[in-house]
Design an enzyme around this catalytic site. Sequence first.
Site, PDB file in Angstrom:
ATOM      1  N   LYS A   4     -67.253  77.406  50.079  1.00 38.52           N
ATOM      2  CA  LYS A   4     -66.886  77.774  48.900  1.00 38.52           C
ATOM      3  C   LYS A   4     -66.743  79.347  48.342  1.00 38.52           C
ATOM      4  CE  LYS A   4     -66.951  73.681  47.020  1.00 38.52           C
ATOM      5  NZ  LYS A   4     -67.434  72.739  48.284  1.00 38.52           N
TER       6      LYS A   4
HETATM    7  C1  LIG Z   1     -68.190  71.001  48.168  1.00 39.70           C
HETATM    8  C2  LIG Z   1     -68.827  70.302  47.379  1.00 39.70           C
HETATM    9  C3  LIG Z   1     -69.856  69.925  46.255  1.00 39.70           C
HETATM   10  C4  LIG Z   1     -71.285  69.631  47.495  1.00 39.70           C
HETATM   11  O1  LIG Z   1     -71.472  70.724  47.505  1.00 39.70           O
HETATM   12  P1  LIG Z   1     -72.081  70.814  49.348  1.00 39.70           P
HETATM   13  O2  LIG Z   1     -72.598  71.746  48.904  1.00 39.70           O
HETATM   14  O3  LIG Z   1     -71.322  70.547  50.574  1.00 39.70           O
HETATM   15  O4  LIG Z   1     -73.089  69.623  48.939  1.00 39.70           O
HETATM   16  C5  LIG Z   1     -69.584  68.900  45.239  1.00 39.70           C
HETATM   17  N1  LIG Z   1     -68.470  68.594  44.541  1.00 39.70           N
HETATM   18  C6  LIG Z   1     -67.523  69.183  44.359  1.00 39.70           C
HETATM   19  C7  LIG Z   1     -66.537  69.422  43.749  1.00 39.70           C
HETATM   20  C8  LIG Z   1     -67.353  70.022  45.827  1.00 39.70           C
HETATM   21  O5  LIG Z   1     -66.234  70.884  46.097  1.00 39.70           O
END
Ligand SMILES: *Cc1c(COP(=O)(O)O)cnc(C)c1O
Length: 392
Positions: free
Chosen positions: A186
């Site tokens: 991210k």
């Molecule tokens: C990455 C993501 C999540 C989940 O996040 P994690 O930290 O991987 O559990 C939820 N919603 C969206 C839109 C994402 O891109």
Amino acid sequence: MPGFELFDHQERDEVLAVMEKGFTFRYNFDAMRHGIWKAREMEQMLRDKLQVKHAHLVSSGTTALHTALACSGIGAGDEVIVPPFTFVATVEAVLMAGAIPVFAEIDDTLCLSPEGIEAAITPRTKAVNVVHMCGGMARMDEIKAICDRHGLVLIEDACQATGATYKGRALGTIGDVGALSFDSVKTISCGEGGAVLTNNDDLYEKIHMFTDHGHDHIGTDRGAEGHPIMGTNYRISELHAAVGVAQLKKLDRILAIQRRHKAKLKAALSSFGEVTLRHLPDPAGDNAGFVSFMLPNEDRARAVAQALNSKIGGVFYWWDNNWHYLRNWSHIKQLEAPNPLPIHTMAHPDYAQVQLPQSDALISRTLSILISLKWTEADIQARIDAFDEVLR
Ligand SMILES: *Cc1c(COP(=O)(O)O)cnc(C)c1O
């Protein structure tokens, strides 16, 4: 989008500080930790940076979403409106909360549309989970007005949009409660981690308790703490928060690089008649982790994705991707789970039969290119050259 591209001695120094002088647990152990509280430090930084009253770190974006739902009182039998274009975690969180996902149409923002939300509301609707996909934003003024008018909780999944804003306010802080993700890929990364954001004091009290077995966090003796509510363990560790402290200090730099790189790709893409850029309701607030655009039809989009991927890589064609669009979510369509879930015991939509023609028409034509922080001028030029060869 990936903050890990800027990992250096700063992340390592923060982790070492925990290992050498601090402690891995985010609460208590005051005597052992020499004043090192990385989770608290990152939460304070998030509050300052995002101008939000409460930011609570958790183990992931997925657990942040489940926490947002549960602590907002959303549970068994409640309907939650969600988009068909998101990472599956958005839907999983609703199911794990015991609630019922109801899919609604997206528009050219690639997020839930106000019209789509309005059309999906029933007497059982309790919340809208708007997902700010690919660093951009939904039409928040109109969506907030609909939620206010119908008395619905507005949850913002800003997992892909850390640092993005809408009319000057951070995404994730505009609705009742927001979720960020700091997983490995991210905008900023803790390795694994997430945050729940809210300006509501009562909600925050539930959030910190729910994510730590109901602990009220009063006093310095954990064993003597009260447990006003049941909860679970969605805690972040100090090691993960330490990585996040270093990454959050780089957020402005990350956004500046992404915006600079994206502006060049956008300028190049906008010269091709067959390309339509994704609509951004507040372009200045774009986190710019991706550039997303539409081609005239599905066949052309798939062909362009293949041709571009063979030249430059990093091109997502979500329509054929298994994880980001309802079309390929066979496990969700069949509600395949290892155990019986609340939804299995109640009336629910037939997810194999959901009809979302407007979303299908958009996603089957949409490509997104991940903006790298490491690109050189030559790397960007290589992408512009590839556009010239493939799009005409
Ligand atoms: C990455 C993501 C999540 C989940 O996040 P994690 O930290 O991987 O559990 C939820 N919603 C969206 C839109 C994402 O891109």
